[in-house]
Design a protein around this motif. Structure first.
Motif, short mmCIF file in Angstrom:
data_model
loop_
_atom_site.label_atom_id
_atom_site.label_comp_id
_atom_site.label_asym_id
_atom_site.label_seq_id
_atom_site.Cartn_x
_atom_site.Cartn_y
_atom_site.Cartn_z
N ILE A 87 0.91 -1.05 0.00
CA ILE A 87 0.03 -0.02 0.05
C ILE A 87 1.00 1.23 -0.06
O ILE A 87 1.50 1.48 0.81
CB ILE A 87 -0.84 0.03 1.25
CG1 ILE A 87 -2.21 -1.13 0.89
CG2 ILE A 87 -1.69 1.39 1.53
CD1 ILE A 87 -2.82 -1.20 2.25
N ILE A 88 0.69 2.06 -0.83
CA ILE A 88 1.80 3.09 -1.16
C ILE A 88 1.49 4.14 -0.47
O ILE A 88 0.20 4.39 -0.07
CB ILE A 88 1.92 3.64 -2.71
CG1 ILE A 88 0.50 4.01 -3.21
CG2 ILE A 88 2.67 2.36 -3.55
CD1 ILE A 88 0.60 4.55 -4.75
N SER A 89 2.38 5.05 -0.21
CA SER A 89 2.22 6.41 0.71
C SER A 89 1.96 7.49 -0.65
O SER A 89 2.63 7.53 -1.37
CB SER A 89 3.40 6.69 1.41
OG SER A 89 3.39 8.23 2.03
N ASN A 90 0.94 8.23 -0.35
CA ASN A 90 0.31 9.09 -1.32
C ASN A 90 -0.17 10.37 -0.66
O ASN A 90 -1.20 10.89 -1.41
CB ASN A 90 -0.49 8.61 -2.36
CG ASN A 90 -1.91 8.29 -1.72
OD1 ASN A 90 -1.85 7.96 -0.47
ND2 ASN A 90 -2.78 7.77 -2.43
N ASP A 91 0.48 11.11 0.20
CA ASP A 91 0.01 12.01 1.04
C ASP A 91 1.28 13.14 0.96
O ASP A 91 1.51 13.54 2.20
CB ASP A 91 -0.51 11.78 2.50
CG ASP A 91 -1.16 12.85 3.06
OD1 ASP A 91 -1.48 13.74 2.51
OD2 ASP A 91 -1.03 12.97 4.53
N PRO A 92 1.81 13.78 0.01
CA PRO A 92 3.05 14.34 0.18
C PRO A 92 2.52 15.88 0.63
O PRO A 92 3.84 16.29 1.27
CB PRO A 92 3.47 14.60 -1.37
CG PRO A 92 2.12 14.50 -2.16
CD PRO A 92 1.29 13.41 -1.23
N GLN A 93 1.38 16.13 0.76
CA GLN A 93 1.18 17.56 1.49
C GLN A 93 1.00 17.36 3.20
O GLN A 93 0.59 18.25 3.63
CB GLN A 93 0.07 18.06 0.97
CG GLN A 93 0.24 18.38 -0.61
CD GLN A 93 1.42 19.28 -0.81
OE1 GLN A 93 1.89 20.25 -0.10
NE2 GLN A 93 2.33 18.92 -1.86
N ALA A 94 0.90 16.05 3.67
CA ALA A 94 0.67 15.60 5.08
C ALA A 94 -0.81 16.18 5.49
O ALA A 94 -0.83 16.51 6.47
CB ALA A 94 1.84 16.25 5.88
N HIS A 95 -1.76 15.95 4.79
CA HIS A 95 -3.07 16.13 5.26
C HIS A 95 -3.57 15.44 6.03
O HIS A 95 -4.38 15.69 6.92
CB HIS A 95 -3.99 16.32 3.85
CG HIS A 95 -3.70 17.30 2.87
ND1 HIS A 95 -3.57 18.53 3.10
CD2 HIS A 95 -3.44 17.03 1.53
CE1 HIS A 95 -3.29 19.33 2.18
NE2 HIS A 95 -3.24 18.46 1.12
#
Length: 236
Positions: A87-95
């Protein structure tokens, strides 16, 4: 199913590498393994293994509960290694940091734990969760998803050990109040066992060979601090 977070409150300790290596070993051993990249700041674990299929959703949709978990193809990516999914990480803006802090179950840091009880994840023998190298609501949320224990990564040098005591161990002490919810809090660091309060067991993962005198002395010092319970003082 075993859920095993890999953590450190200090960056650069090698969490992502250790998490990915562990997943590779487990998959090669024939265990169906899922790697969850929970490091939204530096999603290294998402890119260590080549993906033969990348799902359209990842960590953000998983924790925001906006993905249909009855359709595995929406959230589960497949690596080129048999038995190893991601399961990839896809929250670069740290929401997710703000969202989890204000979520009803986020205040108890239980959302990851609750989500992983879904039938989709019962097919896995092991779920390894990588994390960010900083204390945050996201790290606590990942720690509390563990079924038995958590792997803490620390280099065998005194400054890193001191940070481990101030950060990781202090976090576990503060989260101990949630044990009334049936949560087992234990941190494991391989090959070295020392008695800790509340029956927690510490094993130290030594990324360097313990053949040099300097490393042996550092690890000896670490054991002294733990056994003398000076890590509770918060200034070692």
């Amino acid at each position: 199913m075993k859920i095993l977070p890999v953590i450190s409150t200090k960056g650069g300790e090698g969490k992502s590498t250790q998490a990915a290596n562990l997943c590779g070993f487990l998959a090669d051993a024939g265990l169906k393994t899922l790697l969850i990249d929970g490091d939204f700041g530096q999603p290294t674990a998402s890119s260590i293994y080549q993906l033969t299929y990348e799902a359209p959703c990842g960590l953000y949709e998983l924790l925001m509960q906006t993905v249909d978990l009855s359709d595995a193809s929406k959230i589960i990516s497949h690596s080129f290694i048999p038995n190893l999914d991601v399961i990839i990480s896809n929250d670069p803006q740290a929401h997710l940091l703000t969202a989890m802090l204000h979520a009803p179950d986020g205040r108890l840091r239980m959302r990851m734990r609750n989500i992983l009880q879904h039938p989709l994840f019962k097919q896995y023998d092991a779920i390894i969760i990588d994390s960010q190298g900083a204390r945050s609501v996201m790290l606590e949320l990942i720690v509390l998803a563990a079924t038995d224990s958590t792997i803490g990564i620390v280099k065998p040098v005194l400054p890193d050990i001191r940070e481990f005591l101030r950060g990781s161990i202090a976090m576990f002490e503060q989260l101990r109040s949630l044990s009334s919810y049936g949560i087992k809090l234990a941190i494991s660091l391989a090959n070295l066992r020392t008695g800790l309060k509340h029956r927690r067991v510490v094993r130290v993962i030594r990324r360097c060979k313990l053949l040099r005198l300097k490393i042996r002395l550092t690890m000896y010092r670490f054991v002294q601090i733990i056994n003398e319970k000076r890590h509770y003082q918060g200034n070692n």
